[in-house]
Write an enzyme that holds these catalytic residues in place. Structure first.
Site, PDB file in Angstrom:
ATOM      1  N   GLN A  16     -10.130  -1.542  -9.459  1.00 34.62           N
ATOM      2  CA  GLN A  16     -11.362  -1.974  -8.697  1.00 34.62           C
ATOM      3  C   GLN A  16     -12.681  -1.608  -9.665  1.00 34.62           C
ATOM      4  OE1 GLN A  16     -10.349  -0.388  -4.537  1.00 34.62           O
ATOM      5  NE2 GLN A  16      -9.691   1.122  -5.945  1.00 34.62           N
TER       6      GLN A  16
ATOM      7  N   ARG B  30      -4.258  -7.109 -10.898  1.00 37.61           N
ATOM      8  CA  ARG B  30      -5.377  -7.826  -9.996  1.00 37.61           C
ATOM      9  C   ARG B  30      -6.584  -7.079 -10.107  1.00 37.61           C
ATOM     10  NH1 ARG B  30      -3.922  -6.882  -3.975  1.00 37.61           N
ATOM     11  NH2 ARG B  30      -2.230  -8.417  -4.322  1.00 37.61           N
TER      12      ARG B  30
ATOM     13  N   LYS C 162     -13.422  -6.084  -6.865  1.00 38.89           N
ATOM     14  CA  LYS C 162     -14.604  -5.091  -7.020  1.00 38.89           C
ATOM     15  C   LYS C 162     -14.471  -3.731  -6.220  1.00 38.89           C
ATOM     16  CE  LYS C 162     -17.810  -9.138  -6.813  1.00 38.89           C
ATOM     17  NZ  LYS C 162     -19.027  -9.651  -6.202  1.00 38.89           N
ATOM     18  N   GLY C 163     -13.779  -3.762  -5.540  1.00 36.52           N
ATOM     19  CA  GLY C 163     -13.581  -2.288  -4.541  1.00 36.52           C
ATOM     20  C   GLY C 163     -13.828  -2.415  -3.219  1.00 36.52           C
TER      21      GLY C 163
ATOM     22  N   LYS D 175       0.890  -1.198  -0.111  1.00 34.48           N
ATOM     23  CA  LYS D 175       0.036   0.232   0.136  1.00 34.48           C
ATOM     24  C   LYS D 175       1.091   1.246  -0.036  1.00 34.48           C
ATOM     25  CE  LYS D 175      -4.237  -1.590   2.006  1.00 34.48           C
ATOM     26  NZ  LYS D 175      -4.048  -3.003   1.662  1.00 34.48           N
TER      27      LYS D 175
ATOM     28  N   ASP E 295      -1.129  -2.458  -4.278  1.00 34.28           N
ATOM     29  CA  ASP E 295      -2.286  -2.328  -3.749  1.00 34.28           C
ATOM     30  C   ASP E 295      -3.230  -0.967  -4.213  1.00 34.28           C
ATOM     31  OD1 ASP E 295      -2.750  -4.914  -2.813  1.00 34.28           O
ATOM     32  OD2 ASP E 295      -2.394  -4.314  -0.675  1.00 34.28           O
ATOM     33  N   MET E 296      -4.381  -1.111  -4.662  1.00 31.18           N
ATOM     34  CA  MET E 296      -5.053   0.146  -4.902  1.00 31.18           C
ATOM     35  C   MET E 296      -6.112   0.733  -3.860  1.00 31.18           C
ATOM     36  SD  MET E 296      -5.177   2.405  -7.378  1.00 31.18           S
ATOM     37  CE  MET E 296      -4.851   1.681  -8.682  1.00 31.18           C
TER      38      MET E 296
ATOM     39  N   ARG F  30     -12.653  -4.027   8.930  1.00 29.82           N
ATOM     40  CA  ARG F  30     -12.957  -3.401   7.351  1.00 29.82           C
ATOM     41  C   ARG F  30     -13.145  -4.400   6.532  1.00 29.82           C
ATOM     42  NH1 ARG F  30      -8.593   0.029   8.873  1.00 29.82           N
ATOM     43  NH2 ARG F  30      -7.128  -1.550   7.506  1.00 29.82           N
TER      44      ARG F  30
ATOM     45  N   HIS G  27     -14.239 -13.997  -4.584  1.00 33.21           N
ATOM     46  CA  HIS G  27     -14.662 -15.161  -3.555  1.00 33.21           C
ATOM     47  C   HIS G  27     -16.228 -15.475  -4.278  1.00 33.21           C
ATOM     48  CE1 HIS G  27     -12.280 -12.858  -0.740  1.00 33.21           C
ATOM     49  NE2 HIS G  27     -11.626 -14.161  -0.414  1.00 33.21           N
TER      50      HIS G  27
END
Length: 321
Positions: free
Chosen positions: A176, A197, A200-201, A110, A147-148, A301, A240
């Protein structure tokens, strides 16, 4: 008051986000034997050794891993340096354990944890820390994925990605699907050798930049997946959702993709049986392993993001109880 305010799932999400800052509840989870064992299902632990151990266990079951040293939105330059050093130490330990060859176990970064959120030259600080990590990863024979985070950092993150790829073209990106812009970003990043990668976000985004309805997010995910699967890059399907897993497989087959030309990604502790099933049938499966002192906020989270994640957690608590 709008309709969203009446939705129980919204109340639950807001409540869990409040709990993510509740240190008393963290103390309870840390000390209670039942909950502590369940937390270990979703978070490797606080130490480097714990992360390496979990990665090794996954490797023996035919699964790959990407490891995230937890933390974000760093506003202290010393903390950003500490995070960089933690990744350097982690990569050294993974290499010694023989887990880094051919990207079997990689790391996820991140950028806000590396200084991107600092004022002034924060972006440059994050870039230099990421450079140091990428060099160590390259020496160890593995890869790095950026990572976004929330939409305000997207342009900055993609800019840093372009800089890093000049020296290490294998640096992965995360996109995302709930952002309106992502289909175009997919087109731009679907080139040869590009690792992307698709998720969904997870951040709460305004309607001006992101789809709000779950079905619209899912439809956008499929549109983006079509772009990536038909491109020359290496899609990393982070979901998932059984329907999306099935659609990804069909799109891969329709585009003549070999099993080693893409991979599925899932979180540690979520649908482990499905992870093993996919790996057993010859698919590439990578598990996202979080570790570090900031595990409690991460866990809350993840529960807030999707009701299904909360159900997994509560079911695990009930089973252990």
């Amino acid at each position: 008051m709008d309709a969203a305010d009446l939705d129980p799932s919204v109340w639950m999400k807001q409540g869990l986000l409040v709990l993510s800052r509740n240190h008393q509840l963290r103390d309870v989870l840390e000390k209670a034997p039942v909950s502590r064992s369940v937390v270990r299902r979703f978070v490797a632990g606080e130490s480097t050794d714990a992360a390496v151990e979990v990665a090794g266990e996954l490797h023996t079951s035919g699964r790959m891993a990407t490891i995230d040293f937890l933390g974000e939105d760093t506003l202290d330059p010393a903390q950003a340096t500490y995070t960089r050093d933690a990744y350097v130490t982690l990569l050294g330990a993974l290499s010694e354990a023989g887990l880094t060859q051919d990207g079997t176990v990689e790391v996820s970064l991140k950028l806000s944890a590396l200084g991107q959120a600092l004022g002034g030259d924060g972006e440059q600080i994050a870039l230099e820390h990421a450079r140091a990590i990428c060099q160590v990863a390259a020496n160890a024979g593995t890869t790095v994925t950026l990572d976004m985070e929330d939409h305000t950092t997207t342009d900055s993150t993609l800019s840093i990605l372009r800089e890093l790829r000049q020296d290490w073209p294998w640096v992965g990106a995360v996109l995302q699907s709930y952002l309106y812009r992502t289909e175009q970003d997919c087109r731009e990043l679907a080139g040869e050798g590009s690792r992307v990668r698709l998720c969904k976000g997870t951040y709460k985004e305004p309607q001006s930049v992101a789809y709000q309805d779950k079905s619209e997010v899912d439809k956008a995910y499929v549109r983006c997946l079509k772009i990536l699967m038909s491109g020359q890059g290496y899609p990393m399907v982070a979901t998932h959702d059984p329907r999306l897993v099935e659609i990804a497989g069909m799109l891969a087959a329709a585009n003549g993709r070999a099993a080693d030309s893409f991979e599925y990604q899932m979180l540690l502790g979520i649908r482990p049986e499905e992870q093993r099933r996919l790996a057993a049938q010859g698919e590439q499966v990578r598990v996202y392993i979080p570790y570090g002192d900031e595990w409690y906020g991460y866990l809350m989270r993840r529960m807030a993001e999707r009701p299904s994640n909360l159900r997994f957690f509560l079911r695990a608590l009930a089973t252990k109880g």
